[in-house]
Structure formats: structure tokens, C-alpha cells
Design a protein around this motif. Structure first.
Motif, PDB file in Angstrom:
ATOM      1  N   LEU A 102       0.815  -1.212   0.000  1.00  0.00           N
ATOM      2  CA  LEU A 102       0.000   0.000   0.000  1.00  0.00           C
ATOM      3  C   LEU A 102       0.850   1.264   0.000  1.00  0.00           C
ATOM      4  CD1 LEU A 102      -2.725  -1.062   2.588  1.00  0.00           C
ATOM      5  CD2 LEU A 102      -2.996  -0.879   0.113  1.00  0.00           C
ATOM      6  N   ALA A 103       2.029   1.195   0.597  1.00  0.00           N
ATOM      7  CA  ALA A 103       2.898   2.377   0.656  1.00  0.00           C
ATOM      8  C   ALA A 103       3.646   2.608  -0.645  1.00  0.00           C
ATOM      9  CB  ALA A 103       3.887   2.238   1.807  1.00  0.00           C
ATOM     10  N   ARG A 104       3.931   1.561  -1.390  1.00  0.00           N
ATOM     11  CA  ARG A 104       4.764   1.689  -2.578  1.00  0.00           C
ATOM     12  C   ARG A 104       3.961   1.867  -3.871  1.00  0.00           C
ATOM     13  NH1 ARG A 104       8.356   3.534   0.039  1.00  0.00           N
ATOM     14  NH2 ARG A 104      10.201   2.363   0.733  1.00  0.00           N
ATOM     15  N   ARG A 105       2.720   1.500  -3.890  1.00  0.00           N
ATOM     16  CA  ARG A 105       1.917   1.620  -5.110  1.00  0.00           C
ATOM     17  C   ARG A 105       0.932   2.771  -4.948  1.00  0.00           C
ATOM     18  NH1 ARG A 105       0.661  -4.616  -7.075  1.00  0.00           N
ATOM     19  NH2 ARG A 105       2.845  -5.321  -7.033  1.00  0.00           N
ATOM     20  N   ALA A 106       1.243   3.884  -5.586  1.00  0.00           N
ATOM     21  CA  ALA A 106       0.429   5.087  -5.480  1.00  0.00           C
ATOM     22  C   ALA A 106      -0.616   5.115  -6.584  1.00  0.00           C
ATOM     23  CB  ALA A 106       1.307   6.329  -5.540  1.00  0.00           C
ATOM     24  N   THR A 107      -1.668   4.338  -6.415  1.00  0.00           N
ATOM     25  CA  THR A 107      -2.778   4.316  -7.364  1.00  0.00           C
ATOM     26  C   THR A 107      -4.084   4.586  -6.621  1.00  0.00           C
ATOM     27  OG1 THR A 107      -3.118   1.921  -7.110  1.00  0.00           O
ATOM     28  CG2 THR A 107      -1.540   2.642  -8.788  1.00  0.00           C
ATOM     29  N   ARG A 108      -5.137   4.830  -7.383  1.00  0.00           N
ATOM     30  CA  ARG A 108      -6.439   5.062  -6.762  1.00  0.00           C
ATOM     31  C   ARG A 108      -6.937   3.808  -6.046  1.00  0.00           C
ATOM     32  NH1 ARG A 108      -9.899   8.578 -11.252  1.00  0.00           N
ATOM     33  NH2 ARG A 108      -8.509  10.419 -11.238  1.00  0.00           N
ATOM     34  N   LEU A 109      -6.644   2.656  -6.637  1.00  0.00           N
ATOM     35  CA  LEU A 109      -7.090   1.406  -6.021  1.00  0.00           C
ATOM     36  C   LEU A 109      -6.423   1.198  -4.659  1.00  0.00           C
ATOM     37  CD1 LEU A 109      -8.636  -1.250  -6.098  1.00  0.00           C
ATOM     38  CD2 LEU A 109      -6.723  -2.249  -7.371  1.00  0.00           C
ATOM     39  N   THR A 110      -5.106   1.418  -4.572  1.00  0.00           N
ATOM     40  CA  THR A 110      -4.417   1.243  -3.298  1.00  0.00           C
ATOM     41  C   THR A 110      -4.858   2.291  -2.275  1.00  0.00           C
ATOM     42  OG1 THR A 110      -2.579   2.571  -4.160  1.00  0.00           O
ATOM     43  CG2 THR A 110      -2.387   0.164  -4.311  1.00  0.00           C
TER      44      THR A 110
END
Length: 281
Positions: A102-110
């Protein structure tokens, strides 16, 4: 004319702040702790009205021996371990892995997943629904059901703490490991996980404290089918063994708290060593 006295007062208050903080800590923590210890060391007659006075004669070890045998502490201790150890291990493993993603993937889904993950901090669990679901699954009154409930309750707390900590770790360290041919799991185990020791030690203390002392969820989910230390204390007190025997109640509380003190001492060393090693690097 008025500037010098104000500066002097500010300096005096700055110097007094540590002493005031220590004094408040001693009052808030020291007085209840002293009450527990001295009451646990008294005889039954002296402990009828708990107070801060020293016992006329110490009976601490005698009260410990009585509680250990009559209170069936060994069985309750292993019952608590059966619930606490898998819960803490599961929450830390799942929470740290989820926090890293969650910290490394900066997307709307995360972002949505992160919001849902930490919503458990604000939204209280529905006890009735949880009990009915466990009965439907055949897990009511079992250690596995209790572990699942605690994991679901406290996973949000771990994700909240660890995600913020992971974001402070430079991404370049993980990229360097990936260039050397390390896979995702190796990067997490070799690079990220060692740096998470301070926050995981803090989370360990919190989760152990919550689960070890819990009575509410254990009472409704386990329902007396599994003996834990808080449930055992409630049972023997309700049965009349400790009725008006405050010296035995407080002796039980001391014995029940000793494992938490040991966990705190070990985890505190991990926190200090982790912060120190991080500062050196």
C-alpha cells in the motif's frame, strides 16, 4: 523592564518541565502500582479495605502460591499463549506485507484499499454479527475463531502504523536490491523488514497488551470454552474464590502482568537498537 522577568520565568519553567513530567508520571503510574503491590502482600484481614499502607507482615509469596494453585493459572496462561502468539504473528506478517504494498503503489485502487484497511480503527466491530458468523462457520468457542477475530480487529492498527513508516524508507534501497536480481519477497525480507523493527516492536507491545488483557471479545466469542488469564480471573472471582480476597485478586493481577512486562523489556530493546542502527546507516 518587563522583558527580563518574563524571560527568567520562561527559563525556570523550561527547567521545571522534566521534573513536573516525572512527578505526574509517578503519581499517575506509581500510586496505582504501589497499591497493587502492597495489597498483594497483605493478609486477608488487612486487604479487606485496600489502601497505600504497608502490610504489617509480608505474605506476597504465600499469596502467589495460593493463586498459582487454586486459581489454575498455568492452564489459563497456556490458553492465553494459544491465542496471543498466533494473533501477534499473523497480524505482524500480514500487516507488514500489506503495508509495504500500500505504501509503494500510489494508485487510486491502493488509496481506496488503504482507506478500507484503516477504517477498522474508527468503526467498531459488530459483536453480534461476529458471533453469528463464527457459529455459522463452526468456529465459535474455539481458539481459531478467537485468533481470527483479534486479527481482524487489530490488523487496521498495524497497517496504519507500518504504512506511514514504510513511506519514510528510501525507495532507492529497494531499487538497488532489484538491480542485483532480488525478487519482491527477497527485497521485503532483506531490505524492508530489518528497517521495520522499531515500528513492529511497538505494534507487538500494543497488540500483546490488547489481546492479553481482553475480556469483552473473549467472553462473547469463546464463551468460557477456552480458559485465558482474564477469563479465568473473572470466573474464579464470580465463583467466590476471590470474593473480598483483594490480596489474591491483586496477586493474580501481578502474575498476569509479568509476561507483558517481559515483552515490553525485550521490545523496548529492539526499538532502541533499531533506531540506533538506522541512525548509523
Amino acid at each position: 523592564m518587563t522583558t527580563a522577568p518574563r524571560l527568567s520565568d520562561a527559563r525556570v519553567w523550561t527547567r521545571l518541565q522534566p521534573f513536573v513530567a516525572v512527578l505526574l508520571g509517578a503519581i499517575v503510574i506509581g500510586i496505582p502500582l504501589w497499591l497493587v503491590v502492597v495489597t498483594a502482600g497483605k493478609s486477608q484481614g488487612e486487604a479487606l479495605a485496600p489502601n497505600l499502607a504497608l502490610p504489617s507482615q509480608w505474605h506476597l509469596w504465600e499469596n502467589f502460591a495460593t493463586v498459582w494453585t487454586a486459581g489454575e493459572i498455568p492452564a489459563a496462561f497456556f490458553g492465553s499463549l494459544l491465542v496471543v502468539v498466533p494473533t501477534v504473528a499473523g497480524v505482524l506478517v500480514v500487516g507488514s506485507l500489506a503495508s509495504w504494498v500500500l505504501a509503494r503503489r500510489a494508485t487510486r485502487l491502493t488509496a481506496v484499499l488503504y482507506a478500507l484497511a484503516i477504517s477498522g480503527i474508527v468503526l467498531p466491530p459488530a459483536v453480534v454479527t461476529v458471533v453469528l458468523l463464527l457459529r455459522h462457520l463452526g468456529l465459535a468457542g474455539t481458539a481459531l475463531g478467537m485468533i481470527g477475530v483479534y486479527t481482524g480487529i487489530y490488523l487496521s492498527t498495524v497497517i496504519f502504523f507500518v504504512t506511514g513508516f514504510v513511506r519514510t524508507i528510501p525507495v532507492s534501497l529497494e531499487e538497488a536490491a532489484q538491480i542485483d536480481g532480488a525478487g519482491p519477497f527477497t527485497v521485503f525480507r532483506r531490505v524492508v523488514l530489518p528497517m521495520l523493527r522499531p515500528v513492529l516492536a511497538t505494534a507487538t507491545i500494543l497488540i500483546c497488551l490488547y489481546v492479553w488483557n481482553d475480556v469483552f471479545y473473549a467472553f462473547f466469542v469463546v464463551g468460557g470454552r477456552l480458559d485465558t488469564l482474564p477469563l479465568n480471573l473473572f470466573r474464579v472471582a464470580s465463583a467466590g474464590l476471590y470474593l473480598n480476597n483483594w490480596h489474591l485478586v491483586f496477586a493474580y493481577v501481578i502474575l498476569m502482568s509479568l509476561p507483558l512486562v517481559a515483552v515490553f523489556v525485550v521490545a523496548q530493546r529492539k526499538i532502541i537498537s533499531g533506531i540506533t542502527s538506522g541512525a548509523v546507516k
